[in-house]
Design an enzyme around this catalytic site. Sequence first.
Site, PDB file in Angstrom:
ATOM      1  CB  CYS A   1       5.470  -5.895   9.662  1.00 54.11           C
ATOM      2  SG  CYS A   1       6.743  -5.259  10.791  1.00 54.11           S
TER       3      CYS A   1
ATOM      4  CB  CYS B   1       1.997   6.909   4.045  1.00 50.38           C
ATOM      5  SG  CYS B   1       2.348   5.733   5.336  1.00 50.38           S
TER       6      CYS B   1
ATOM      7  CB  CYS C   1      -0.452   0.889   9.477  1.00 49.02           C
ATOM      8  SG  CYS C   1       1.092   0.105   9.432  1.00 49.02           S
TER       9      CYS C   1
ATOM     10  CB  CYS D   1       0.508  -2.662  14.146  1.00 40.57           C
ATOM     11  SG  CYS D   1       0.903  -2.511  12.392  1.00 40.57           S
TER      12      CYS D   1
ATOM     13  CB  CYS E   1       3.351  -3.566  16.976  1.00 41.23           C
ATOM     14  SG  CYS E   1       5.099  -3.228  16.746  1.00 41.23           S
TER      15      CYS E   1
ATOM     16  CD  GLU F   1      -2.019  -1.004   3.092  1.00 38.73           C
ATOM     17  OE1 GLU F   1      -2.831  -1.837   3.451  1.00 38.73           O
ATOM     18  OE2 GLU F   1      -1.606  -0.087   3.832  1.00 38.73           O
TER      19      GLU F   1
HETATM   20  N1  SAH Z   1       7.286  -0.185  11.239  1.00 36.53           N
HETATM   21  C1  SAH Z   1       7.469   1.191  11.401  1.00 36.53           C
HETATM   22  C2  SAH Z   1       6.740   2.046  10.378  1.00 36.53           C
HETATM   23  C3  SAH Z   1       5.370   1.635   9.980  1.00 36.53           C
HETATM   24  S1  SAH Z   1       4.078   1.820  11.157  1.00 36.53           S
HETATM   25  C4  SAH Z   1       7.075   1.612  12.804  1.00 36.53           C
HETATM   26  O1  SAH Z   1       6.510   0.802  13.517  1.00 36.53           O
HETATM   27  O2  SAH Z   1       7.389   2.726  13.171  1.00 36.53           O
HETATM   28  C5  SAH Z   1       3.753   3.562  11.136  1.00 36.53           C
HETATM   29  C6  SAH Z   1       3.102   4.078  12.404  1.00 36.53           C
HETATM   30  O3  SAH Z   1       1.732   3.679  12.492  1.00 36.53           O
HETATM   31  C7  SAH Z   1       3.774   3.545  13.652  1.00 36.53           C
HETATM   32  O4  SAH Z   1       3.974   4.572  14.597  1.00 36.53           O
HETATM   33  C8  SAH Z   1       2.759   2.558  14.162  1.00 36.53           C
HETATM   34  O5  SAH Z   1       2.942   2.336  15.512  1.00 36.53           O
HETATM   35  C9  SAH Z   1       1.459   3.240  13.801  1.00 36.53           C
HETATM   36  N2  SAH Z   1       0.294   2.341  13.811  1.00 36.53           N
HETATM   37  C10 SAH Z   1       0.245   1.050  13.457  1.00 36.53           C
HETATM   38  N3  SAH Z   1      -1.008   0.557  13.608  1.00 36.53           N
HETATM   39  C11 SAH Z   1      -1.773   1.565  14.054  1.00 36.53           C
HETATM   40  C12 SAH Z   1      -3.164   1.677  14.387  1.00 36.53           C
HETATM   41  N4  SAH Z   1      -4.003   0.651  14.280  1.00 36.53           N
HETATM   42  N5  SAH Z   1      -3.611   2.876  14.812  1.00 36.53           N
HETATM   43  C13 SAH Z   1      -2.762   3.945  14.896  1.00 36.53           C
HETATM   44  N6  SAH Z   1      -1.456   3.892  14.589  1.00 36.53           N
HETATM   45  C14 SAH Z   1      -0.951   2.707  14.190  1.00 36.53           C
HETATM   46 FE1  SF4 Z   2       5.585  -3.660  12.006  1.00 33.06          FE
HETATM   47 FE2  SF4 Z   2       3.255  -2.482  12.537  1.00 33.06          FE
HETATM   48 FE3  SF4 Z   2       5.048  -2.804  14.467  1.00 33.06          FE
HETATM   49 FE4  SF4 Z   2       5.511  -1.012  12.523  1.00 33.06          FE
HETATM   50  S1  SF4 Z   2       3.855  -0.938  14.039  1.00 33.06           S
HETATM   51  S2  SF4 Z   2       6.944  -2.521  13.369  1.00 33.06           S
HETATM   52  S3  SF4 Z   2       4.566  -2.080  10.777  1.00 33.06           S
HETATM   53  S4  SF4 Z   2       3.994  -4.467  13.364  1.00 33.06           S
END
Ligand code: SAH
Ligand code: SF4
Length: 375
Positions: free
Chosen positions: A118, A111, A349, A125, A122, A98
Amino acid sequence: MAQENTDTRTNLIGLDRADLASIFKDLDEPAFRARQLWHWMYHRGETDFDKMTDLSKGLRAKLPEYFRVGRLKINKELISEDTTQKWLLGLDDGNEVEAVMIPEKDRGALCVSSQVGCALNCSFCHTGTQTWVGDLQPADIVGQVMSARDRMDEWPSGKKGRRLTNIVMMGMGEPLLNFANVAKALKIVMDSEGISISKRRITLSTSGVVPMMKRCAEELDVGLAVSLHASNDELRNELVPINKKYPLAQLLQACADYPSARNARRITMEYVMLKDVNDSLADAKELVRLMKKYEIHAKFNLIGFNPWPGSSYECSSGNAMHRFSDYLNDQGFSAPIRASRGRDIMAACGQLKSASENQKMKALKELKQQRAARA
Ligand code: SAH
Ligand code: SF4
């Protein structure tokens, strides 16, 4: 998976100046040809060799035999009520990633994704729930920018009134776990004779891959955003599991050592607001204490949690977010609450890809059921 690209010619996108120079050397062409081609591909956005009029006729005929100027296929496009645009882009190997365009008044950020899926899981996420499929190649990363520019009709570089002015490496994947490809791609994007988006307009977001942060500063010196999300190890281990490998003390020291932590540029601390999980005043106080202890020049981005089907968190209340933001502000830290953009098109994301996968799974299941019923 979408359809694979069966064109086996070498894609010139994603190759850097040195790669192009060696190709032209092999073709017995003078070195300045590489520079001409660079201009056509990355400044003008041209994909048709025949239109590259300052290349000799012979070369224009020879190049397409072995090479192509590739693009990612736009497999799906969604436009939100708030004008956020989201594309599901098809890679040559049939995988999809995406890219999301977030327009603002006089600028706009694309973005960009760095991996398919990934590996870091997390807990809040959606991308983390998808399995890690692979690293994006430079062509796939630069390709996201090129496809977006094509779609928005923003060639040549520097076009007046353009909307795509900034890049955030905040799409799917962890960019510092695919650093070589990300770095090669970003150097192409930053080149002032090409796409020409300067390092001041690029931000890379990491969940905290500590050993790569120094290299990121040395090789790219782009803006850094860190997905902090918690003020203590216990909670961060749960939300951002890579914290078990690189705990807060190491992460914050690496932040303090990043050049922008010492100057006006500052480091962005991303903080997703999760109801009753990390949104208390005590959390905000602890964050301030940590920033002071490590002497990090930081600004916060408070991101409203974007829920997804099956997620176990809720977004903090408006009150809780304002209390948090106000406290940080009072302590001298900028801490805007980021309105979640493109909610109606699931622009957060990983969401579009999962939605499309779910639809496909559903379709597949239905097909199987139909077949079983017929048999
Ligand atoms: N992997 C990298 C970059 C991609 S995620 C990272 O983790 O920083 C980009 C941002 O979106 C990160 O700060 C992540 O924590 C946030 N993010 C992921 N899922 C989310 C969600 N469901 N709601 C709000 N922010 C989210
Ligand atoms: Fe991976 Fe999502 Fe964690 Fe970023 S926030 S490191 S994309 S699992």
